[in-house]
Design a protein around this motif. Structure first.
Motif, PDB file in Angstrom:
ATOM      1  N   PRO A  55       0.808  -1.223   0.000  1.00  0.00           N
ATOM      2  CA  PRO A  55       0.000   0.000   0.000  1.00  0.00           C
ATOM      3  C   PRO A  55       0.840   1.272   0.000  1.00  0.00           C
ATOM      4  CG  PRO A  55      -0.128  -1.132   2.146  1.00  0.00           C
ATOM      5  CD  PRO A  55       0.715  -1.988   1.259  1.00  0.00           C
ATOM      6  N   PHE A  56       2.166   1.139   0.099  1.00  0.00           N
ATOM      7  CA  PHE A  56       3.063   2.298   0.079  1.00  0.00           C
ATOM      8  C   PHE A  56       4.446   1.799  -0.341  1.00  0.00           C
ATOM      9  CE2 PHE A  56       2.414   0.479   4.284  1.00  0.00           C
ATOM     10  CZ  PHE A  56       3.702   0.065   4.622  1.00  0.00           C
ATOM     11  N   SER A 145      10.317  -1.940  -2.395  1.00  0.00           N
ATOM     12  CA  SER A 145       9.082  -2.422  -3.040  1.00  0.00           C
ATOM     13  C   SER A 145       8.176  -1.213  -3.185  1.00  0.00           C
ATOM     14  CB  SER A 145       8.359  -3.448  -2.166  1.00  0.00           C
ATOM     15  OG  SER A 145       9.164  -4.568  -1.950  1.00  0.00           O
ATOM     16  N   GLU A 149       3.465  -2.434  -6.553  1.00  0.00           N
ATOM     17  CA  GLU A 149       4.412  -3.257  -7.328  1.00  0.00           C
ATOM     18  C   GLU A 149       3.906  -4.693  -7.448  1.00  0.00           C
ATOM     19  OE1 GLU A 149       9.025  -3.519  -6.670  1.00  0.00           O
ATOM     20  OE2 GLU A 149       8.080  -5.086  -5.469  1.00  0.00           O
ATOM     21  N   ASP A 150       3.356  -5.196  -6.343  1.00  0.00           N
ATOM     22  CA  ASP A 150       2.836  -6.566  -6.370  1.00  0.00           C
ATOM     23  C   ASP A 150       1.498  -6.563  -7.114  1.00  0.00           C
ATOM     24  OD1 ASP A 150       2.031  -9.148  -5.861  1.00  0.00           O
ATOM     25  OD2 ASP A 150       2.448  -9.104  -3.716  1.00  0.00           O
ATOM     26  N   VAL A 151       0.597  -5.714  -6.682  1.00  0.00           N
ATOM     27  CA  VAL A 151      -0.737  -5.662  -7.278  1.00  0.00           C
ATOM     28  C   VAL A 151      -1.238  -4.224  -7.284  1.00  0.00           C
ATOM     29  CG1 VAL A 151      -3.133  -6.394  -7.010  1.00  0.00           C
ATOM     30  CG2 VAL A 151      -1.293  -7.973  -6.379  1.00  0.00           C
ATOM     31  N   GLN A 155      -6.662  -4.401 -10.384  1.00  0.00           N
ATOM     32  CA  GLN A 155      -6.052  -5.422 -11.250  1.00  0.00           C
ATOM     33  C   GLN A 155      -6.661  -6.803 -10.969  1.00  0.00           C
ATOM     34  OE1 GLN A 155      -1.758  -5.483 -10.755  1.00  0.00           O
ATOM     35  NE2 GLN A 155      -1.612  -7.493 -11.716  1.00  0.00           N
ATOM     36  N   MET A 158      -6.535 -13.142  -9.872  1.00  0.00           N
ATOM     37  CA  MET A 158      -6.757 -14.566 -10.157  1.00  0.00           C
ATOM     38  C   MET A 158      -8.003 -14.664 -11.039  1.00  0.00           C
ATOM     39  SD  MET A 158      -5.908 -16.502  -6.533  1.00  0.00           S
ATOM     40  CE  MET A 158      -6.880 -15.434  -5.483  1.00  0.00           C
ATOM     41  N   ALA A 167      -1.271 -19.808  -1.420  1.00  0.00           N
ATOM     42  CA  ALA A 167      -0.905 -18.455  -1.865  1.00  0.00           C
ATOM     43  C   ALA A 167      -2.139 -17.670  -2.287  1.00  0.00           C
ATOM     44  CB  ALA A 167       0.093 -18.519  -3.015  1.00  0.00           C
ATOM     45  N   GLY A 168      -3.099 -18.371  -2.870  1.00  0.00           N
ATOM     46  CA  GLY A 168      -4.342 -17.715  -3.289  1.00  0.00           C
ATOM     47  C   GLY A 168      -5.143 -17.201  -2.100  1.00  0.00           C
ATOM     48  N   GLY A 170      -3.854 -16.168   0.648  1.00  0.00           N
ATOM     49  CA  GLY A 170      -3.155 -14.951   1.052  1.00  0.00           C
ATOM     50  C   GLY A 170      -3.445 -13.794   0.106  1.00  0.00           C
ATOM     51  N   MET A 171      -3.535 -14.119  -1.182  1.00  0.00           N
ATOM     52  CA  MET A 171      -3.835 -13.080  -2.166  1.00  0.00           C
ATOM     53  C   MET A 171      -5.210 -12.471  -1.916  1.00  0.00           C
ATOM     54  SD  MET A 171      -2.614 -11.489  -4.721  1.00  0.00           S
ATOM     55  CE  MET A 171      -1.602 -12.187  -6.032  1.00  0.00           C
ATOM     56  N   ALA A 173      -6.766 -12.280   0.985  1.00  0.00           N
ATOM     57  CA  ALA A 173      -6.653 -11.458   2.201  1.00  0.00           C
ATOM     58  C   ALA A 173      -5.957 -10.144   1.872  1.00  0.00           C
ATOM     59  CB  ALA A 173      -5.881 -12.218   3.273  1.00  0.00           C
ATOM     60  N   ASN A 174      -4.870 -10.262   1.120  1.00  0.00           N
ATOM     61  CA  ASN A 174      -4.031  -9.107   0.826  1.00  0.00           C
ATOM     62  C   ASN A 174      -4.743  -8.069  -0.035  1.00  0.00           C
ATOM     63  OD1 ASN A 174      -1.583  -7.980   1.379  1.00  0.00           O
ATOM     64  ND2 ASN A 174      -0.391  -9.407   0.172  1.00  0.00           N
ATOM     65  N   LYS A 176      -7.930  -7.622   0.001  1.00  0.00           N
ATOM     66  CA  LYS A 176      -9.170  -7.265   0.697  1.00  0.00           C
ATOM     67  C   LYS A 176     -10.417  -7.875   0.059  1.00  0.00           C
ATOM     68  CE  LYS A 176      -7.780  -4.146   3.912  1.00  0.00           C
ATOM     69  NZ  LYS A 176      -8.220  -4.170   5.330  1.00  0.00           N
TER      70      LYS A 176
ATOM     71  N   VAL B 212      -1.121 -11.674   6.266  1.00  0.00           N
ATOM     72  CA  VAL B 212      -1.645 -12.773   5.447  1.00  0.00           C
ATOM     73  C   VAL B 212      -1.002 -14.117   5.780  1.00  0.00           C
ATOM     74  CG1 VAL B 212      -2.140 -11.209   3.529  1.00  0.00           C
ATOM     75  CG2 VAL B 212      -0.054 -12.560   3.479  1.00  0.00           C
ATOM     76  N   THR B 216      -2.121 -18.093   4.918  1.00  0.00           N
ATOM     77  CA  THR B 216      -1.467 -18.948   3.910  1.00  0.00           C
ATOM     78  C   THR B 216      -0.838 -20.164   4.586  1.00  0.00           C
ATOM     79  OG1 THR B 216       0.627 -17.721   4.063  1.00  0.00           O
ATOM     80  CG2 THR B 216      -0.910 -17.004   2.385  1.00  0.00           C
ATOM     81  N   LEU B 312       6.019 -18.815   2.324  1.00  0.00           N
ATOM     82  CA  LEU B 312       5.447 -20.037   1.739  1.00  0.00           C
ATOM     83  C   LEU B 312       6.512 -20.920   1.097  1.00  0.00           C
ATOM     84  CD1 LEU B 312       2.034 -19.301  -0.003  1.00  0.00           C
ATOM     85  CD2 LEU B 312       2.508 -20.856   1.893  1.00  0.00           C
ATOM     86  N   LEU B 380       3.018 -12.584  -3.796  1.00  0.00           N
ATOM     87  CA  LEU B 380       2.255 -13.828  -3.827  1.00  0.00           C
ATOM     88  C   LEU B 380       1.888 -14.234  -5.239  1.00  0.00           C
ATOM     89  CD1 LEU B 380      -0.168 -13.491  -0.805  1.00  0.00           C
ATOM     90  CD2 LEU B 380       1.531 -15.281  -1.168  1.00  0.00           C
ATOM     91  N   THR B 384       0.752 -17.731  -7.105  1.00  0.00           N
ATOM     92  CA  THR B 384      -0.572 -18.037  -7.670  1.00  0.00           C
ATOM     93  C   THR B 384      -0.491 -18.233  -9.183  1.00  0.00           C
ATOM     94  OG1 THR B 384      -1.176 -15.699  -7.883  1.00  0.00           O
ATOM     95  CG2 THR B 384      -1.855 -16.794  -5.865  1.00  0.00           C
TER      96      THR B 384
END
Lengths: 421, 421
Positions: A55-56, A145, A149-151, A155, A158, A167-168, A170-171, A173-174, A176, B212, B216, B312, B380, B384
């Protein structure tokens, strides 16, 4: 002429049987569940992130946040000394501005201070009180990071049809996505048929045998992410079988075991044919040949052999693909396999697929495939002793000792045999 | 000099780390459960059959029981006519004696009448009232399952350490092992640490991130047949971490995530070292390098990275083998893998194992391996989106585009990608 009279003069090819199943079976509906319950479930919709991850902008290493330009070209012999103007730990946002010649001590995951564009790892620094010597250069952005950068927010992370793993979870949760739409678990009714059957807990009288298929198929349905429901055992009587078939609409699939061959008491395919639609009876595979498939009130109905090993192999070959399709997987998922050298020959009949249960023995980096001897399709040992199976195709009469074959695996992980067999 | 001061100057090799884990971790105890609950569990003792399977000689086909000698040499042009002296169906035992020139109609699974030693399939016969023409010869024993053919009473049918699958459940039922001794499921405490963490359900303030890892890792422990217990989040404070570590004896294993690197707030390895025994900190793998392992009051304690993908991957590499050992699997079980051609190069650093998350694309009969681009170990998506991973060994600097590599699979079955990426 009824199938019972003529016997199995014609067998449907496995490929054609799967094509029939594919054209009949419909995808199941969806339900909303919590991300916490989502492991192993299949997504019914694309999942979009509701936030940016991270988030930052944050430090990806423990060390010092600085301007990369300050330390271009430094090394252990020519370090650069910077002034430490503060420290930022994870979980707090601080209003610090890093200027030229300055550094901020930072923890992995902590928000980057403004002005800084890179992090030098603590291992590449020597600290002395309020000064730090930087021994290694970094590029702008290194060990940082950046936000999103991750998401990025919005976007797709999945796609529908994806099977959620750890991992999904966690994704979800991450990003929201605290609730997620997944395919329902197909409810699978399982009915063992046969006058000779007794529950495992009951004493056997002469001529009686233990009913095991409802237990093996329950476990197999569980492993295919379905929800098995064991029904009462059904005697080989039309009226009893009819009543069980009429329960099909309570489920997403109904499986019978037993009563599917061409003997006097093999009434299941006939009942399916009379009350619903029988789509094939007899497949060119061994074991599992007498299997049948049909539809009753829009519910797929399988009739598997009464012999336990044959029933389980038929489950693997035709029921599991059907459960995949029901859960929205357009492609049949593929079994993992290993290449192995046969330690004895396999004979097979032209025109049918032989499913040869096989043990794997690892020797250094290669595998030996040891076909388990089979004297009857009743034999569960051929599966408990096997790691997987070799498929001998319709156009082949088998494989010779020493040939390399593909062994498809029953289980996720291989238990390695140390000794020879 | 403490690890925190010197950073990770030395990393334990993965192989050595596994050796340390293997020498410290003890097998868990066993419990008795019903055969109905046994799927997926690991046997704690050899299972012996309490009965013969099948319990009597029985027909393996629908057809006619007869003396094989009566039909030697027959064929469609020279059939042999026999007298039908009765019929036997499954579930009943009849006192019929088959003599020369006689046959008994028999159903699959029905007890063989005395005097008969083979069954001719119904397809190879033509019945006319009380006579039957046999069109095909049989050998003695053909199409008959003899008593104890599958399993003899007292025979070991599955050995200690065997993981019970659907066929194993049936084997237990069939051999009247209604209760079975299996390894207990290891209870695994999971504690996420970090001042910056908020539950997925909570609003984030600046500098905070979603926790998370406990979700996971809960899913990952489930998949390894353990029983996960999520503990309360732990702030980066010695006192709080100490209290959590002291709960270890409630579990068979304790996993911390976060606080395992070399920053100021990375207190977990230090706490393990102070109160118990820290056995390694830092492994030569990437991601997952900062992982640590120790023992507290005889309970194995893992300290994994806070970044979800790193946690993980470290779970896969070092925690899962530990869970295997706890459950009595002497050999680490092996991941299934496929050989695939890399569609781009992989760079790796000498001296560490790189775990490169990889997507598989199937083209006809071969696989293309597409390494997922990684910009940080937090990501993650790298898991995924991946079907498995390529391990780049310590002595390799990577692989080139077009090279064949082994992709070890995360999941039991491969989801085939149709499109190119």
């Amino acid at each position: 002429m009824s199938v019972r009279r003529r016997g199995f003069k014609e067998y449907t090819r496995l490929e054609d049987a799967l094509e029939i199943i594919r054209s009949e079976v419909n995808e199941i509906g969806s339900e909303k569940i919590s991300y916490q319950e989502s492991n192993g479930r299949v997504l019914a919709e694309n999942v979009k992130s509701k936030v940016s991850v991270p988030p930052f902008d944050r430090a990806a290493m423990d060390g010092f946040a600085l301007k990369a330009e300050d330390v271009f070209g430094v090394d252990e012999n020519n370090p650069k000394e910077l002034k430490i103007i503060g420290s930022i730990e994870t979980g707090v946002s601080k209003d610090i501005e890093v200027g030229k010649g300055e550094a901020v001590e930072i923890s992995t995951g902590a928000p980057m201070p403004s002005g800084a564009n890179a992090v030098v790892k603590v291992e590449d620094t020597i600290r002395e009180d309020s000064r730090v010597n930087i021994l290694s250069p970094v590029s702008p952005g290194e060990n940082v990071s950046s936000k999103g950068e991750d998401v990025e927010e919005g976007q797709v992370v999945m796609e529908a049809g994806h099977k959620i793993g750890p991992a999904g979870v966690g994704m979800l949760a991450n990003t929201k996505n605290l609730e997620v739409k997944v395919k329902k678990k197909p409810k699978v009714g399982i009915a063992a048929t046969g006058d000779e059957l007794k529950k495992p807990e009951e004493e056997l009288k002469p001529g009686e045998v233990v009913e095991v298929n409802s237990y093996t198929l329950t476990a197999a349905v569980h492993e295919t992410r379905g929800e098995p429901i064991r029904l009462e055992m059904v005697p080989d009587k039309k009226e009893s079988l009819r009543k069980t078939l009429e329960k099909a609409p309570d489920f997403d699939m109904l499986i019978f075991s037993g009563g599917t061959s061409v003997g006097k008491k093999d009434l299941v395919p006939e009942i399916i044919s009379n009350l619903g639609e029988l789509l094939f009876h007899g497949i060119a595979i061994r074991p599992g040949g007498p299997s049948a498939f049909g539809m009753y009130e829009n519910v797929p109905v399988f009739s598997l052999a009464g012999f336990p090993a044959a029933a389980l192999i038929a489950f693997e070959m035709i029921v599991k693909p059907a459960l995949d399709i029901i859960q929205g997987k357009e492609d049949y998922s593929e079994r993992p396999s290993v290449e192995a050298i046969l330690d004895r020959g396999i004979n097979s009949k032209l025109g049918r697929i032989d499913i040869v249960r096989t043990k794997l023995i690892k020797k250094e980096e290669s595998y030996t495939a040891h076909p388990v001897r089979v004297t009857g399709s009743s034999i569960l040992r051929t599966i408990t002793e096997a790691d997987g199976f070799v498929l001998v195709p319709e156009e082949s009469e088998g494989f010779s000792k020493g040939e390399q074959v593909k062994v498809e695996l029953f289980n996720r992980s291989i238990q390695i045999s140390k000794q020879e067999v």
